[in-house]
Write an enzyme that holds these catalytic residues in place. Sequence first.
Site, PDB file in Angstrom:
ATOM      1  N   HIS A  95      -1.333   4.310   0.220  1.00  0.00           N
ATOM      2  CA  HIS A  95      -2.021   5.231   1.148  1.00  0.00           C
ATOM      3  C   HIS A  95      -1.459   6.653   1.086  1.00  0.00           C
ATOM      4  O   HIS A  95      -0.827   7.027   0.092  1.00  0.00           O
ATOM      5  CB  HIS A  95      -2.032   4.645   2.558  1.00  0.00           C
ATOM      6  CG  HIS A  95      -2.589   3.255   2.564  1.00  0.00           C
ATOM      7  ND1 HIS A  95      -3.934   2.977   2.507  1.00  0.00           N
ATOM      8  CD2 HIS A  95      -1.965   2.042   2.542  1.00  0.00           C
ATOM      9  CE1 HIS A  95      -4.123   1.658   2.457  1.00  0.00           C
ATOM     10  NE2 HIS A  95      -2.945   1.064   2.484  1.00  0.00           N
ATOM     11  N   GLU A 129       1.030   2.382   8.282  1.00  0.00           N
ATOM     12  CA  GLU A 129       1.375   1.704   7.029  1.00  0.00           C
ATOM     13  C   GLU A 129       1.926   2.673   5.984  1.00  0.00           C
ATOM     14  O   GLU A 129       2.866   2.346   5.255  1.00  0.00           O
ATOM     15  CB  GLU A 129       0.143   0.978   6.486  1.00  0.00           C
ATOM     16  CG  GLU A 129       0.411   0.262   5.167  1.00  0.00           C
ATOM     17  CD  GLU A 129      -0.856  -0.315   4.559  1.00  0.00           C
ATOM     18  OE1 GLU A 129      -1.910  -0.262   5.204  1.00  0.00           O
ATOM     19  OE2 GLU A 129      -0.786  -0.804   3.410  1.00  0.00           O
ATOM     20  N   HIS A 184       2.601  -2.115   0.264  1.00  0.00           N
ATOM     21  CA  HIS A 184       1.656  -2.079   1.385  1.00  0.00           C
ATOM     22  C   HIS A 184       2.123  -3.017   2.489  1.00  0.00           C
ATOM     23  O   HIS A 184       3.046  -3.808   2.316  1.00  0.00           O
ATOM     24  CB  HIS A 184       0.268  -2.551   0.920  1.00  0.00           C
ATOM     25  CG  HIS A 184      -0.427  -1.572   0.028  1.00  0.00           C
ATOM     26  ND1 HIS A 184      -1.436  -0.760   0.464  1.00  0.00           N
ATOM     27  CD2 HIS A 184      -0.223  -1.269  -1.278  1.00  0.00           C
ATOM     28  CE1 HIS A 184      -1.843   0.018  -0.537  1.00  0.00           C
ATOM     29  NE2 HIS A 184      -1.115  -0.278  -1.610  1.00  0.00           N
ATOM     30  N   GLU A 262       1.821  -7.021   0.002  1.00  0.00           N
ATOM     31  CA  GLU A 262       1.503  -6.853   1.424  1.00  0.00           C
ATOM     32  C   GLU A 262       2.701  -7.421   2.186  1.00  0.00           C
ATOM     33  O   GLU A 262       2.815  -8.621   2.387  1.00  0.00           O
ATOM     34  CB  GLU A 262       0.217  -7.602   1.783  1.00  0.00           C
ATOM     35  CG  GLU A 262      -1.021  -7.094   1.064  1.00  0.00           C
ATOM     36  CD  GLU A 262      -1.544  -5.764   1.612  1.00  0.00           C
ATOM     37  OE1 GLU A 262      -0.957  -5.220   2.572  1.00  0.00           O
ATOM     38  OE2 GLU A 262      -2.559  -5.278   1.066  1.00  0.00           O
TER      39      GLU A 262
HETATM   40 ZN    ZN Z   1      -2.400  -0.907   2.320  1.00  0.00          ZN
END
Ligand code: ZN
Length: 297
Positions: A95, A129, A184, A262
């Site tokens: 991001h 995040e 992430h 993740e």
């Molecule tokens: Zn992400």
Amino acid sequence: MTVSRLLVTFLFLAGCTAAPPTTPASAPGPVAASPSTTASPSTTASPSLTTHPAGESATPTPSATRTTASPSPRTTADQPAKPLAGRTIVVDPGHNGVWTKALNRQVPAGNGRTKPCNSSGTAGGDFPEHAFAWALGQELVARLQRLGAKVVLTRPNDHGSGPCVNVRAAITNRAKPDALVSLHADGNLTKGARGYHIIVSSTMLGGAAVERESVALAKDLRAQLDDTALPRSTYIGGGTALHARTDIAGLNLIKVPGVMLELGNMRNAADLALQRSAGFRRTLARALADGLTEALR
Ligand code: ZN
């Protein structure tokens, strides 16, 4: 602030796994991580929503002994001091520091697909995040460099917007690295959903051999992550913590082994407490570095 409110609003709409990061075509090139720019994040638990990473003031102190101080059962103590010498690793903190509507434009995602340049990512309370990914990335870069690796970052700081996901893939390919790790956290609203999972692509530009190497990398990373307090995902992967997908541009478009991690569900209080902890981010960075070291041995 308006941007913050806009971002917060978007965070509720854009889950991490639904929309992996993308980057604008005008984005700068790869960022060779240097020791001076890879300072460890501070222990501040709650970075500002808009721009601030978790702090970058502390200058890492290279130390031969720190590279072997792993409490993990699979320690690096029996490895040479620079087990990653000669290796190049791309670290992609997911991001952007700032999300704008411009990031909605469609870019190639591989396999004839398109998707938005980038997504806002999720958040846990006031902890976005992108800030988690940046703080963890800084910790990981410093550790990999201590182990001898050359490290390339896909974005230079946690203040800007972009680059698009397809550009991050191009940065990766240009660096000709031994591996890519994209960092992430997830944003799953299912009650009780927690834990980490590792995404691999089954449709990579590098082909079947690279896909197999990516799965092997994922398993080496999993072996290390299983020794941390973050459990395997309770909601994806059926207990394997592995998830094969075909829609991740940053993996589809690369020619080298790579995975997207993740690292916990930011909508789960237990996972979020770990993610907010600078100490636990160091633990995660150590696990990832050890997994990479094993995979590239
Ligand atoms: Zn992400």
